[in-house]
Design a protein around this motif. Structure first.
Motif, PDB file in Angstrom:
ATOM      1  N   CYS A  70     -11.048   0.083  -1.738  1.00  0.00           N
ATOM      2  CA  CYS A  70      -9.845   0.875  -1.532  1.00  0.00           C
ATOM      3  C   CYS A  70      -9.782   1.302  -0.064  1.00  0.00           C
ATOM      4  O   CYS A  70     -10.558   2.177   0.363  1.00  0.00           O
ATOM      5  CB  CYS A  70      -9.843   2.107  -2.436  1.00  0.00           C
TER       6      CYS A  70
ATOM      7  N   ASN B 263      -1.148  -2.479  -7.023  1.00  0.00           N
ATOM      8  CA  ASN B 263      -0.229  -1.508  -6.434  1.00  0.00           C
ATOM      9  C   ASN B 263      -0.414  -0.121  -7.039  1.00  0.00           C
ATOM     10  O   ASN B 263      -0.258   0.898  -6.365  1.00  0.00           O
ATOM     11  CB  ASN B 263       1.221  -1.960  -6.656  1.00  0.00           C
TER      12      ASN B 263
ATOM     13  N   ASP C 106       0.860  -1.184   0.000  1.00  0.00           N
ATOM     14  CA  ASP C 106       0.000   0.000   0.000  1.00  0.00           C
ATOM     15  C   ASP C 106       0.898   1.236   0.000  1.00  0.00           C
ATOM     16  O   ASP C 106       1.464   1.609   1.029  1.00  0.00           O
ATOM     17  CB  ASP C 106      -0.907  -0.013   1.233  1.00  0.00           C
TER      18      ASP C 106
ATOM     19  N   TRP D  65      -5.220  -7.230  -5.418  1.00  0.00           N
ATOM     20  CA  TRP D  65      -4.657  -5.916  -5.131  1.00  0.00           C
ATOM     21  C   TRP D  65      -3.930  -5.343  -6.343  1.00  0.00           C
ATOM     22  O   TRP D  65      -3.261  -6.052  -7.075  1.00  0.00           O
ATOM     23  CB  TRP D  65      -3.684  -6.020  -3.971  1.00  0.00           C
TER      24      TRP D  65
ATOM     25  N   ASN E 255      -3.712   1.207  -5.346  1.00  0.00           N
ATOM     26  CA  ASN E 255      -3.890   1.000  -3.907  1.00  0.00           C
ATOM     27  C   ASN E 255      -5.305   0.525  -3.587  1.00  0.00           C
ATOM     28  O   ASN E 255      -5.942   0.994  -2.650  1.00  0.00           O
ATOM     29  CB  ASN E 255      -3.564   2.276  -3.130  1.00  0.00           C
TER      30      ASN E 255
END
Length: 307
Positions: A128, A93, A73, A91, A96
């Motif tokens: 998020c 990157n 994160d 997820w 986020n």
């Protein structure tokens, strides 16, 4: 506990906290046991039991350069996060956020599509942690890792919903409206038609994943209206007058009592089809089952013998 490095973990242990889970370190993960002993390991190290391995130098020595975690994160000092979460997806990157392709996809004109047509990219549900107002996002191409979050099984169910699967198109002798005789052969069959027998094919897509399902009837169970059942694995042979009093070769029955013994005066014959559905897509295959039925009423009389 959010720790940015090995030093933070060592301090935590010194304060009397028992660290049970891997903490994020600049050079990998710090593993500590209940006695305060710590190890610095690569972020993806596993032992044979599926637990983080205890290899490498003690955390206090500074360790060596090791592989960094893949999922972080960036808005929270690069804190490590699980790369996938059940129900939330994968997820990214870059954003986020966790993303999972929406199933079914919003139709044309839906605000979530951001002005794009259904054949142009896809909408992904978003979770998020740092932006709770983010609910969805349109992408021309799947965000990093999000394509894997599409569940092919869900798409298979969506494909089945697009199908028009019917109960058997019943053929039976004696015909409804006619009259059979106790002890004489009854022939049952299913007339061949795509939506009543198959094959029926349909597809559903989300992002770049497409699942195609093919449905065919695998068997028909006949409830004869007198408490008896007959299961036929094929369509059954259609009766012709030339067959006379012969038994059906693959799907037949004989009544022992007249239909006057039934409350309505006729036998309510129900044919229940089991649809076997094979699907493939998204690197997976599977099987689904649907059931459909249809019914007719027939009259069966008892032969009167004159002396």
């Amino acid at each position: 506990m959010r720790a940015a490095g090995a030093a933070a973990t060592v301090i935590a242990v010194a304060c009397g906290w028992l660290v049970q889970n891997p903490a994020l370190a600049d050079e990998g993960k710090v593993i500590c046991d209940g006695k305060g002993a710590c190890w610095l390991v690569a972020a993806d190290t596993q032992d044979s039991a599926g637990q983080p391995g205890r290899h490498g130098k003690p955390a206090s020595s500074g360790g060596r350069s090791l592989k960094k975690p893949k999922c972080r994160d960036g808005l929270q000092s690069n804190v490590e996060v699980p790369c996938t979460l059940d129900g939330l997806g994968t997820w990214s990157n870059a954003h986020n956020c966790y993303f999972k392709a929406a199933v079914p996809q919003p139709p044309d004109g839906d605000p979530a599509r951001e002005g794009h047509a259904t054949d142009d990219g896809a909408v992904y549900n978003a979770y998020c942690p740092n932006n709770p107002n983010m609910r969805s996002m349109w992408f021309a191409q799947p965000p990093t890792g999000a394509a894997a979050a599409v569940d092919p099984k869900v798409l298979a169910l969506q494909a089945v919903k697009k199908m028009t699967l019917l109960g058997p198109d019943i053929g039976i002798a004696p015909k409804p409206g006619g009259k059979g005789v106790v002890g004489m052969p009854v022939w049952m069959w299913a007339n061949e038609s795509p939506n009543a027998w198959g094959p029926v094919v349909a597809s559903a897509s989300a992002g770049q994943v497409t699942v195609t399902a093919t449905a065919k009837v695998s068997k028909v169970a006949w409830s004869m209206g007198d408490g008896s059942k007959v299961v036929c694995n094929g369509r059954g042979a259609a009766y012709k007058a030339a067959f006379g009093k012969r038994d059906s070769p693959d799907c037949g029955y004989r009544y022992d009592l007249p239909s006057s013994s039934a409350p309505s005066g006729k036998y309510h014959v129900t044919a229940t089809a089991t649809w076997a559905i094979a699907w493939e897509g998204g690197g997976q295959t599977g099987q689904l089952t649907e059931v459909r039925d249809n019914a007719v009423d027939i009259a069966v009389a008892e032969v009167q013998v004159l002396n």
